[in-house]
Scaffold this motif. Structure first.
Motif, PDB file in Angstrom:
ATOM      1  N   ALA A  79       0.845  -1.203   0.000  1.00  0.00           N
ATOM      2  CA  ALA A  79       0.000   0.000   0.000  1.00  0.00           C
ATOM      3  C   ALA A  79       0.879   1.250   0.000  1.00  0.00           C
ATOM      4  N   PRO A  80       0.455   2.272  -0.726  1.00  0.00           N
ATOM      5  CA  PRO A  80       1.232   3.516  -0.688  1.00  0.00           C
ATOM      6  C   PRO A  80       1.177   4.129   0.706  1.00  0.00           C
ATOM      7  N   GLY A  81       2.281   4.720   1.108  1.00  0.00           N
ATOM      8  CA  GLY A  81       2.348   5.305   2.440  1.00  0.00           C
ATOM      9  C   GLY A  81       3.331   6.448   2.499  1.00  0.00           C
ATOM     10  N   GLU A  82       3.605   6.858   3.713  1.00  0.00           N
ATOM     11  CA  GLU A  82       4.475   8.002   3.967  1.00  0.00           C
ATOM     12  C   GLU A  82       5.933   7.666   3.690  1.00  0.00           C
ATOM     13  N   GLN A  83       6.688   8.704   3.329  1.00  0.00           N
ATOM     14  CA  GLN A  83       8.135   8.583   3.252  1.00  0.00           C
ATOM     15  C   GLN A  83       8.669   8.568   4.684  1.00  0.00           C
ATOM     16  N   LEU A  84       9.908   8.205   4.847  1.00  0.00           N
ATOM     17  CA  LEU A  84      10.489   8.189   6.189  1.00  0.00           C
ATOM     18  C   LEU A  84      10.458   9.584   6.794  1.00  0.00           C
ATOM     19  N   ALA A  85       9.986   9.641   8.017  1.00  0.00           N
ATOM     20  CA  ALA A  85       9.956  10.919   8.722  1.00  0.00           C
ATOM     21  C   ALA A  85      11.355  11.223   9.258  1.00  0.00           C
ATOM     22  N   LYS A  86      11.614  12.491   9.472  1.00  0.00           N
ATOM     23  CA  LYS A  86      12.890  12.897  10.042  1.00  0.00           C
ATOM     24  C   LYS A  86      12.950  12.431  11.498  1.00  0.00           C
ATOM     25  N   PHE A  87      14.073  11.884  11.888  1.00  0.00           N
ATOM     26  CA  PHE A  87      14.235  11.392  13.256  1.00  0.00           C
ATOM     27  C   PHE A  87      14.569  12.554  14.177  1.00  0.00           C
ATOM     28  N   HIS A  88      13.825  12.676  15.247  1.00  0.00           N
ATOM     29  CA  HIS A  88      14.088  13.698  16.246  1.00  0.00           C
ATOM     30  C   HIS A  88      14.728  13.006  17.451  1.00  0.00           C
ATOM     31  N   TRP A  89      15.913  13.399  17.800  1.00  0.00           N
ATOM     32  CA  TRP A  89      16.691  12.727  18.831  1.00  0.00           C
ATOM     33  C   TRP A  89      16.355  13.174  20.235  1.00  0.00           C
ATOM     34  N   ARG A  90      15.748  14.330  20.384  1.00  0.00           N
ATOM     35  CA  ARG A  90      15.577  14.918  21.713  1.00  0.00           C
ATOM     36  C   ARG A  90      14.690  14.060  22.630  1.00  0.00           C
ATOM     37  N   GLY A  91      13.557  13.599  22.139  1.00  0.00           N
ATOM     38  CA  GLY A  91      12.649  12.800  22.964  1.00  0.00           C
ATOM     39  C   GLY A  91      13.274  11.506  23.450  1.00  0.00           C
ATOM     40  N   PRO A  92      13.763  10.646  22.539  1.00  0.00           N
ATOM     41  CA  PRO A  92      14.383   9.406  23.006  1.00  0.00           C
ATOM     42  C   PRO A  92      15.595   9.629  23.915  1.00  0.00           C
ATOM     43  N   LEU A  93      16.358  10.679  23.649  1.00  0.00           N
ATOM     44  CA  LEU A  93      17.528  10.961  24.480  1.00  0.00           C
ATOM     45  C   LEU A  93      17.114  11.252  25.918  1.00  0.00           C
ATOM     46  N   PHE A  94      16.154  12.155  26.110  1.00  0.00           N
ATOM     47  CA  PHE A  94      15.787  12.528  27.472  1.00  0.00           C
ATOM     48  C   PHE A  94      14.973  11.450  28.182  1.00  0.00           C
ATOM     49  N   VAL A  95      14.193  10.675  27.453  1.00  0.00           N
ATOM     50  CA  VAL A  95      13.500   9.550  28.089  1.00  0.00           C
ATOM     51  C   VAL A  95      14.518   8.504  28.532  1.00  0.00           C
ATOM     52  N   GLY A  96      15.510   8.234  27.692  1.00  0.00           N
ATOM     53  CA  GLY A  96      16.577   7.312  28.089  1.00  0.00           C
ATOM     54  C   GLY A  96      17.350   7.811  29.298  1.00  0.00           C
ATOM     55  N   LEU A  97      17.655   9.114  29.311  1.00  0.00           N
ATOM     56  CA  LEU A  97      18.341   9.692  30.466  1.00  0.00           C
ATOM     57  C   LEU A  97      17.478   9.621  31.726  1.00  0.00           C
ATOM     58  N   ALA A  98      16.166   9.789  31.572  1.00  0.00           N
ATOM     59  CA  ALA A  98      15.270   9.699  32.726  1.00  0.00           C
ATOM     60  C   ALA A  98      15.264   8.286  33.303  1.00  0.00           C
TER      61      ALA A  98
END
Length: 166
Positions: A79-98
């Motif tokens: 099925a046609p779908g979205e192209q890859l979205a840009k990865f935002h590092w801030r959320g995973p970084l701070f959740v990992g740090l938490a």
């Protein structure tokens, strides 16, 4: 975005038979997590007759995740779908740090300080944080954690640092 600013069509790094790259890559990621879970549970005992072993549920869930990942990847092909979205590092970084902060501070500082501080660290993961609301929600969630784990489940967590309770 189908059109680049110059008016030329952006070239995808994916072959033309992958119609939804985001679904395809997401499905592959789910299958990779499932493969890791199957490998990690490989040394655990399995079913013995009608008795569940320690590895039965992890393997069952890993196989289920593997199947769901295959369905999601197939959706990216069919099925046609979205192209890859840009990865935002801030959320995973701070959740990992938490998470790391909580694991390091739970024993020396107690559940109250560890839970509240890790919640505040995780809140740094988005620039949209409203700090007044974040403090109130953090206090409510910390109280709920204390009520559930210490009083409801009677787990042996210290609520406060040892130097405050002696």
């Amino acid at each position: 975005m189908d059109e680049a600013p110059s008016g030329l069509r952006e070239r995808s790094v994916f072959p033309s038979w992958i119609r939804g790259p985001q679904d395809f890559v997401g499905g592959l990621a789910l299958m990779a997590v499932a493969a890791f879970a199957l490998w990690a549970a490989s040394d655990l005992g399995g079913m013995q007759g009608f008795r569940f072993g320690a590895g039965t549920v992890p393997r069952l869930l890993a196989v289920l995740l593997l199947g769901l990942g295959a369905v999601v990847a197939a959706t990216g092909i069919l099925a046609p779908g979205e192209q890859l979205a840009k990865f935002h590092w801030r959320g995973p970084l701070f959740v990992g740090l938490a998470i790391l902060s909580f694991t390091v501070t739970i024993r020396p500082l107690g559940l109250v300080i560890a839970a509240f501080s890790s919640f505040l660290i995780a809140a740094l993961g988005t620039p949209e944080t409203r700090w007044g609301e974040t403090f109130v929600v953090g206090l409510v969630l910390t109280a709920a954690c204390c009520g559930l784990f210490v009083y409801g489940l009677a787990l042996p967590f210290a609520l406060w640092p040892a130097f405050l309770t002696q």
